[in-house]
Design an enzyme around this catalytic site. Structure first.
Site, short mmCIF file in Angstrom:
data_model
loop_
_atom_site.label_atom_id
_atom_site.label_comp_id
_atom_site.label_asym_id
_atom_site.label_seq_id
_atom_site.Cartn_x
_atom_site.Cartn_y
_atom_site.Cartn_z
N LYS A 182 -7.11 4.45 -4.85
CA LYS A 182 -5.69 4.40 -4.95
C LYS A 182 -5.03 5.54 -3.79
O LYS A 182 -5.54 6.56 -3.67
CB LYS A 182 -5.17 4.67 -6.14
N THR A 183 -3.86 4.84 -3.27
CA THR A 183 -3.36 5.96 -2.46
C THR A 183 -2.98 7.38 -3.08
O THR A 183 -2.52 7.54 -4.26
CB THR A 183 -1.84 5.51 -1.91
N ASN A 236 -1.31 5.73 4.53
CA ASN A 236 -0.38 4.68 3.94
C ASN A 236 0.90 4.77 4.47
O ASN A 236 1.87 5.93 4.09
CB ASN A 236 -0.43 4.66 2.27
N CYS A 267 4.38 2.49 1.59
CA CYS A 267 4.83 2.48 0.47
C CYS A 267 6.46 2.22 0.20
O CYS A 267 7.16 3.38 0.52
CB CYS A 267 4.12 3.53 -0.58
N GLY A 280 1.58 -11.29 -3.15
CA GLY A 280 1.09 -12.62 -3.67
C GLY A 280 1.34 -13.82 -2.63
O GLY A 280 1.82 -13.40 -1.56
N GLY A 335 -1.21 -12.02 -0.15
CA GLY A 335 -1.37 -13.47 -0.69
C GLY A 335 -2.74 -14.31 -0.80
O GLY A 335 -2.76 -15.36 -0.86
N THR A 373 -2.73 -8.53 -5.55
CA THR A 373 -2.48 -9.32 -6.77
C THR A 373 -3.41 -10.02 -7.51
O THR A 373 -3.48 -10.05 -8.72
CB THR A 373 -1.18 -10.39 -6.47
C1 SIN Z 1 2.14 0.86 -2.27
O1 SIN Z 1 2.97 0.26 -1.99
O2 SIN Z 1 1.35 1.50 -1.22
C2 SIN Z 1 1.46 0.94 -3.68
C3 SIN Z 1 2.27 0.54 -4.51
C4 SIN Z 1 2.87 1.68 -5.16
O3 SIN Z 1 2.08 2.52 -5.83
O4 SIN Z 1 4.32 2.03 -5.27
#
Ligand code: SIN
Length: 310
Positions: A44-45, A125, A128, A220, A249, A271
């Protein structure tokens, strides 16, 4: 048939792995991915400090995908740096760190920490859409270039790539590509969710999610054409210099094959992993292998970028 592939010289035994986002926050969740058929394990980021993320409800499945405004809930840099050796001992698969600064100065600290760690790849990233009051970096070309300057000045040999927002105009692909060409970027991940969409429930007369008044990232099936276009455009412009990872998707082997034709070196799933669980990696990989075999392609490389022109 094998769907093994490579990102910046790092070998993945399968073309399919997880996107940063769903079910990859805790060690237990990452272990499930590590023990699955996924080609790699994306964490996860990560931000400098732990984050609770946005208020609930912040994720909702919808008929053709999902909408989310998670807000980067994660355990923070120290927890992930401490976790990497245990994860490394658990799996031989590539481990991919994803990181995002809450301010520009955070980025070098985060990046340096992962350069010095045992992860195989680093994904910045820049996309987001769910951080309140913080525009997506990938839409600000000046800031994107400045950050890349700062981060590549850190040196080291760890391959670093960028997770991009969707672009919708050739002028933006051209402007972005002109910047990316200036740096030794290892890969581009195209695309993050389509940001700031709104899905409402006419029965309750409310949005489906609470943060930002209901505006959230769409994922998705809805976004597959946008993702394919971004993969195709960047693959044509930059595919000889850096790897392209497709995301958006992908639900079936046929979807993965479409990304392969557009030039993707590998694909990530968000998704469908959220909805189906870790079994999706093996299923999509098997479906892709069957398509390749049926069409007479010997491996991933043989089909990569082979989209035919009308
Ligand atoms: C992202 O959009 O990079 C991840 C989703 C989030 O944690 O908001």
């Amino acid at each position: 048939m094998s769907t093994k592939t490579q990102i910046a010289g790092v070998e993945l035994h399968s073309y399919i792995f997880n996107a940063s986002g769903p079910k990859d926050v805790t060690f237990d969740e990452l272990t499930i991915i590590a023990d699955s058929h996924a080609g790699g394990v994306v964490i996860k980021t990560c931000t400098l400090e732990p984050r609770e993320g946005n208020e609930e409800p912040r994720y909702c499945d919808v008929p053709l995908g999902s909408i989310n405004s998670m807000g980067l809930p994660n355990l923070g840099l120290k927890a992930y740096i401490d976790m990497v050796p245990t994860l490394r001992a658990r799996t031989k698969k590539p481990i991919i760190a994803s990181l995002a600064g809450m301010k520009p100065d955070d980025f070098p600290v985060l990046t340096k920490a992962f350069i010095d760690s045992d992860v195989d790849l680093i994904e910045l990233n820049f996309s987001c859409p769910n951080l309140k009051g913080k525009p997506q970096i990938g839409y600000d070309f000046e800031m994107t270039e400045q950050l890349l300057k700062d981060l590549f000045a850190l040196g080291g040999t760890k391959p670093i790539g960028i997770k991009l927002p969707p672009y919708f105009d050739p002028a933006h692909w051209d402007a972005a590509a002109a910047i990316f060409k200036k740096f030794p970027i290892a890969f581009l991940t195209c695309i993050n969710s389509v940001g700031n969409t709104l899905i409402i429930d006419a029965d309750t007369e409310t949005p489906l999610i609470k943060p930002k008044g209901g505006f959230g990232g769409l994922g998705g099936e809805y976004i597959k054409p946008v993702a394919l276009a971004n993969v195709r455009a960047f693959s044509q412009m930059l595919g000889d210099r850096m790897a392209i990872i497709g995301v958006g998707g992908i639900k079936t082997g046929r979807d993965a094959f479409e990304f392969l034709l557009c030039g993707a070196d590998a694909v990530q799933v968000g998704t469908i992993f959220m909805q189906e669980g870790a079994g999706c990696f093996e299923r999509i990989d098997r479906e892709l292998a069957e398509i390749l075999k049926k069409k007479g392609y010997k491996n991933i490389a043989a089909a990569k970028g082979k989209l035919k022109i009308l």
